[in-house]
Design a protein around this motif. Structure first.
Motif, PDB file in Angstrom:
ATOM      1  N   GLN A 195       0.739  -1.045  -0.038  1.00 18.78           N
ATOM      2  CA  GLN A 195      -0.029  -0.121   0.005  1.00 18.78           C
ATOM      3  C   GLN A 195       0.668   1.176   0.210  1.00 18.78           C
ATOM      4  O   GLN A 195       0.603   2.267  -0.707  1.00 18.78           O
ATOM      5  CB  GLN A 195      -0.827  -0.210   1.243  1.00 18.78           C
ATOM      6  CG  GLN A 195      -2.068   0.872   1.001  1.00 18.78           C
ATOM      7  CD  GLN A 195      -2.745   0.880  -0.240  1.00 18.78           C
ATOM      8  OE1 GLN A 195      -3.023  -0.013  -0.807  1.00 18.78           O
ATOM      9  NE2 GLN A 195      -2.877   1.955  -0.753  1.00 18.78           N
ATOM     10  N   GLN A 198       2.148   1.783  -3.209  1.00 13.46           N
ATOM     11  CA  GLN A 198       1.098   2.294  -4.375  1.00 13.46           C
ATOM     12  C   GLN A 198       0.859   3.881  -4.056  1.00 13.46           C
ATOM     13  O   GLN A 198       0.447   4.542  -5.195  1.00 13.46           O
ATOM     14  CB  GLN A 198      -0.271   1.324  -4.218  1.00 13.46           C
ATOM     15  CG  GLN A 198      -1.396   1.919  -5.032  1.00 13.46           C
ATOM     16  CD  GLN A 198      -0.951   1.702  -6.571  1.00 13.46           C
ATOM     17  OE1 GLN A 198      -0.899   0.727  -7.065  1.00 13.46           O
ATOM     18  NE2 GLN A 198      -1.143   2.740  -7.327  1.00 13.46           N
ATOM     19  N   ASP A 199       0.802   4.228  -2.853  1.00 13.00           N
ATOM     20  CA  ASP A 199       0.723   5.420  -2.361  1.00 13.00           C
ATOM     21  C   ASP A 199       1.657   6.239  -3.053  1.00 13.00           C
ATOM     22  O   ASP A 199       1.409   7.521  -3.643  1.00 13.00           O
ATOM     23  CB  ASP A 199       0.480   5.609  -0.933  1.00 13.00           C
ATOM     24  CG  ASP A 199       0.515   6.954  -0.531  1.00 13.00           C
ATOM     25  OD1 ASP A 199      -0.499   7.626  -0.676  1.00 13.00           O
ATOM     26  OD2 ASP A 199       1.625   7.448   0.399  1.00 13.00           O
ATOM     27  N   ILE A 201       3.496   5.843  -5.789  1.00  8.11           N
ATOM     28  CA  ILE A 201       3.216   5.963  -7.130  1.00  8.11           C
ATOM     29  C   ILE A 201       2.005   7.123  -7.520  1.00  8.11           C
ATOM     30  O   ILE A 201       2.118   7.729  -8.299  1.00  8.11           O
ATOM     31  CB  ILE A 201       2.868   4.714  -7.791  1.00  8.11           C
ATOM     32  CG1 ILE A 201       4.216   3.762  -7.661  1.00  8.11           C
ATOM     33  CG2 ILE A 201       2.915   4.783  -9.302  1.00  8.11           C
ATOM     34  CD1 ILE A 201       4.047   2.194  -8.205  1.00  8.11           C
ATOM     35  N   ASN A 202       1.002   6.979  -6.737  1.00  9.12           N
ATOM     36  CA  ASN A 202      -0.396   7.633  -6.868  1.00  9.12           C
ATOM     37  C   ASN A 202       0.135   9.199  -6.737  1.00  9.12           C
ATOM     38  O   ASN A 202      -0.050   9.921  -7.698  1.00  9.12           O
ATOM     39  CB  ASN A 202      -1.361   7.501  -5.891  1.00  9.12           C
ATOM     40  CG  ASN A 202      -1.845   6.081  -5.919  1.00  9.12           C
ATOM     41  OD1 ASN A 202      -1.637   5.473  -7.078  1.00  9.12           O
ATOM     42  ND2 ASN A 202      -2.669   5.592  -5.303  1.00  9.12           N
ATOM     43  N   ARG A 203       1.175   9.449  -5.883  1.00  4.27           N
ATOM     44  CA  ARG A 203       1.621  10.978  -5.484  1.00  4.27           C
ATOM     45  C   ARG A 203       2.745  11.451  -6.610  1.00  4.27           C
ATOM     46  O   ARG A 203       2.713  12.479  -6.858  1.00  4.27           O
ATOM     47  CB  ARG A 203       2.006  11.407  -3.956  1.00  4.27           C
ATOM     48  CG  ARG A 203       0.998  10.962  -3.053  1.00  4.27           C
ATOM     49  CD  ARG A 203       1.310  11.354  -1.608  1.00  4.27           C
ATOM     50  NE  ARG A 203       2.028  10.289  -1.248  1.00  4.27           N
ATOM     51  CZ  ARG A 203       3.470  10.205  -0.949  1.00  4.27           C
ATOM     52  NH1 ARG A 203       4.045  11.167  -1.261  1.00  4.27           N
ATOM     53  NH2 ARG A 203       4.154   9.127  -0.687  1.00  4.27           N
ATOM     54  N   TYR A 205       3.311  10.396  -9.767  1.00  2.00           N
ATOM     55  CA  TYR A 205       2.986  10.088 -11.069  1.00  2.00           C
ATOM     56  C   TYR A 205       2.758  11.391 -11.835  1.00  2.00           C
ATOM     57  O   TYR A 205       3.547  11.778 -12.926  1.00  2.00           O
ATOM     58  CB  TYR A 205       1.644   9.192 -11.296  1.00  2.00           C
ATOM     59  CG  TYR A 205       1.143   9.246 -12.585  1.00  2.00           C
ATOM     60  CD1 TYR A 205       1.831   8.037 -13.793  1.00  2.00           C
ATOM     61  CD2 TYR A 205       0.064   9.873 -13.048  1.00  2.00           C
ATOM     62  CE1 TYR A 205       1.436   8.287 -15.157  1.00  2.00           C
ATOM     63  CE2 TYR A 205      -0.425   9.722 -14.242  1.00  2.00           C
ATOM     64  CZ  TYR A 205       0.192   8.909 -15.515  1.00  2.00           C
ATOM     65  OH  TYR A 205      -0.271   8.779 -16.807  1.00  2.00           O
ATOM     66  N   THR A 256      -0.739  -0.241  -9.663  1.00  2.09           N
ATOM     67  CA  THR A 256      -1.258   0.442 -11.015  1.00  2.09           C
ATOM     68  C   THR A 256      -0.749   1.956 -10.973  1.00  2.09           C
ATOM     69  O   THR A 256      -0.330   2.416 -10.140  1.00  2.09           O
ATOM     70  CB  THR A 256      -2.753   0.582 -10.567  1.00  2.09           C
ATOM     71  OG1 THR A 256      -3.105   1.074  -9.388  1.00  2.09           O
ATOM     72  CG2 THR A 256      -3.290  -0.910 -10.780  1.00  2.09           C
ATOM     73  N   LEU A 257      -0.946   2.637 -12.268  1.00  3.71           N
ATOM     74  CA  LEU A 257      -0.709   4.084 -12.163  1.00  3.71           C
ATOM     75  C   LEU A 257      -2.323   4.593 -12.131  1.00  3.71           C
ATOM     76  O   LEU A 257      -3.228   4.102 -12.658  1.00  3.71           O
ATOM     77  CB  LEU A 257      -0.356   4.420 -13.715  1.00  3.71           C
ATOM     78  CG  LEU A 257       1.164   3.709 -14.210  1.00  3.71           C
ATOM     79  CD1 LEU A 257       1.453   4.072 -15.586  1.00  3.71           C
ATOM     80  CD2 LEU A 257       2.019   4.330 -13.223  1.00  3.71           C
ATOM     81  N   PRO A 258      -2.110   6.012 -11.588  1.00  9.56           N
ATOM     82  CA  PRO A 258      -3.422   6.522 -11.101  1.00  9.56           C
ATOM     83  C   PRO A 258      -4.218   7.230 -12.302  1.00  9.56           C
ATOM     84  O   PRO A 258      -4.285   8.374 -12.254  1.00  9.56           O
ATOM     85  CB  PRO A 258      -3.035   7.689  -9.875  1.00  9.56           C
ATOM     86  CG  PRO A 258      -1.485   7.812 -10.179  1.00  9.56           C
ATOM     87  CD  PRO A 258      -0.897   6.735 -10.850  1.00  9.56           C
ATOM     88  N   ASP A 259      -4.291   6.435 -13.314  1.00 10.09           N
ATOM     89  CA  ASP A 259      -4.647   7.275 -14.637  1.00 10.09           C
ATOM     90  C   ASP A 259      -5.390   6.094 -15.512  1.00 10.09           C
ATOM     91  O   ASP A 259      -4.744   5.242 -16.094  1.00 10.09           O
ATOM     92  CB  ASP A 259      -3.411   7.783 -15.206  1.00 10.09           C
ATOM     93  CG  ASP A 259      -3.846   8.346 -16.712  1.00 10.09           C
ATOM     94  OD1 ASP A 259      -4.973   8.349 -17.069  1.00 10.09           O
ATOM     95  OD2 ASP A 259      -3.147   9.330 -17.151  1.00 10.09           O
ATOM     96  N   ASP A 260      -6.666   6.134 -15.524  1.00 11.04           N
ATOM     97  CA  ASP A 260      -7.152   5.117 -16.281  1.00 11.04           C
ATOM     98  C   ASP A 260      -7.467   5.318 -17.771  1.00 11.04           C
ATOM     99  O   ASP A 260      -8.195   4.480 -18.366  1.00 11.04           O
ATOM    100  CB  ASP A 260      -8.586   4.631 -15.783  1.00 11.04           C
ATOM    101  CG  ASP A 260      -9.693   5.884 -15.395  1.00 11.04           C
ATOM    102  OD1 ASP A 260      -9.144   6.787 -15.983  1.00 11.04           O
ATOM    103  OD2 ASP A 260     -10.561   5.563 -14.605  1.00 11.04           O
TER     104      ASP A 260
END
Ligand code: FAQ
Length: 327
Positions: A195, A198-199, A201-203, A205, A256-260
């Motif tokens: 987690q 992931q957090d 990468i989310n910040r 990206y 995952t990347l925070p971009d769908d």
């Protein structure tokens, strides 16, 4: 002893020198290199001093977010690797200041501009490093974006810049792998560690995508820089290429990347990504990012604390010069 300004004095030249301009144009058309003592248009010189000094400042300010974790690295091995990486960034700054000095601007002047808040450095370094996983995300995404942007700069038309970039890219490539490896280990760890990765990468990206600069239709310098063979690709072209790279790599991490909205457009042959908040980018460039004031204050403090080292080095150099004169 020659002062720095004398050492890097550029040959006197007239901007309306037709022969100089013709020789310069021929070198650019031939995709060859301009060297420090060659005639060059004033705009070319200014563009290079701007870009190379901004790049040098980025490397030096870029030491701060990671230095934040040296004392808190999870093991001695991780601490040693991080320390070496941060030292590499200092080295990159030095190569780049040296390349910029060959254009006639002394390093003292560039440093003064930086600590006075007059010079730019990369937007990315104004974001905080909140967890150990950020060391992984910086290595993978920030160094990854830096490599994507900088490999083409190894072919920049200005010799000292292109040559400095070759060495820098080799080191950045190691940095990127160590960042990926940190994330891989966290991603294969406990649920909390996964987690944390992931957090991070989310910040990181979106700020990493913004490192490539504003969109092409809002990039005032790109066209001329590309005509002079300084930049080889536009900001959007490099950003798209980077998105395609990390889209595949993130799968190996199982994250995952925070971009769908990322997709490869078969018609254009280009990668696409979701919208970026360019207002946030402008705010960071205007000095109002999360850490701008902290980064500059720390840089100023380090500069003041280093005054005695510079004085001692200058005194030593003067002594050596006197010895040489006597001998
Ligand atoms: N941040 O017309 P463009 C690293 C400014 S090193 C701040 O598109 P250009 C290693 C731009 O300066 C990272 N400002 O400009 C590391 C211009 O302002 P100005 C640094 C930005 O020059 C990793 C205005 O916006 N890399 O990461 C940014 O053609 C880990 C209009 O923009 C380099 O410097 C930004 N992101 O293209 C270290 C690479 N983007 O000067 C430690 C070399 C744009 O007119 C830890 N530089 N601006 O007032 C370049 O390739 C180019 O200069 C660009 C910008 C692509 C950055």
């Amino acid at each position: 002893m020659a002062t720095q300004t004398e050492l890097y004095a550029v040959p006197a030249q007239q901007d309306d020198d037709a022969a100089g301009q013709a020789a310069f144009d021929a070198v650019i058309a031939d995709d060859s290199r301009i060297e420090p003592r060659d005639w060059m248009p004033e705009g070319y010189r200014k563009t290079l001093v701007r870009q190379v000094s901004q790049h040098a400042h980025s490397e030096i300010i870029g030491m701060q977010p990671e230095a934040n974790w040296i004392t808190r690295a999870p093991s001695l091995k991780r601490k040693a690797i991080l320390l070496a990486k941060v030292q590499d960034e200092a080295g990159h700054g030095l190569y780049l200041y040296s390349a910029a000095e060959t254009l006639g601007t002394p390093r003292e002047k560039m440093t003064e501009d930086l600590i006075a808040g007059k010079a730019r450095y990369s937007s990315i370094f104004n974001y905080p490093t909140r967890s150990w996983a950020d060391m992984g995300a910086i290595g993978w995404l920030v160094d990854g974006a830096a490599i994507c942007n900088q490999v083409p700069l190894c072919r920049a038309s200005y010799g000292p810049y292109g040559r400095a970039m070759v060495r820098i890219c080799k080191e950045e490539s190691f940095h990127q792998r160590q960042g990926f490896e940190i994330l891989l280990e966290l991603a294969n760890g406990t649920e909390a560690q996964k987690q944390m990765a992931q957090d991070a990468i989310n910040r990181w990206y979106a700020p990493a995508l913004m490192m490539f600069g504003p969109p092409d239709d809002d990039s005032p310098n790109s066209r001329q820089s590309m005509a002079w063979n300084i930049k080889r690709f536009s900001n959007d072209e490099l950003r798209q290429r980077f998105v395609g790279m990390i889209y595949e790599q993130v799968k190996v991490l199982g994250l995952t990347l925070p971009d769908d909205q990322i997709r490869f457009n078969e018609e254009t042959g280009k990668w696409e990504h979701g919208p970026l908040d360019w207002n946030e980018f402008k705010e960071v460039l205007a000095g109002r990012g999360p850490c701008n004031s902290q980064r500059l204050a720390r840089r100023r403090e380090a500069h003041e604390n280093g005054a005695w080292v510079r004085e001692a080095a200058a005194a030593y150099a003067a002594k050596q010069a006197r010895k040489t004169e006597v001998a």
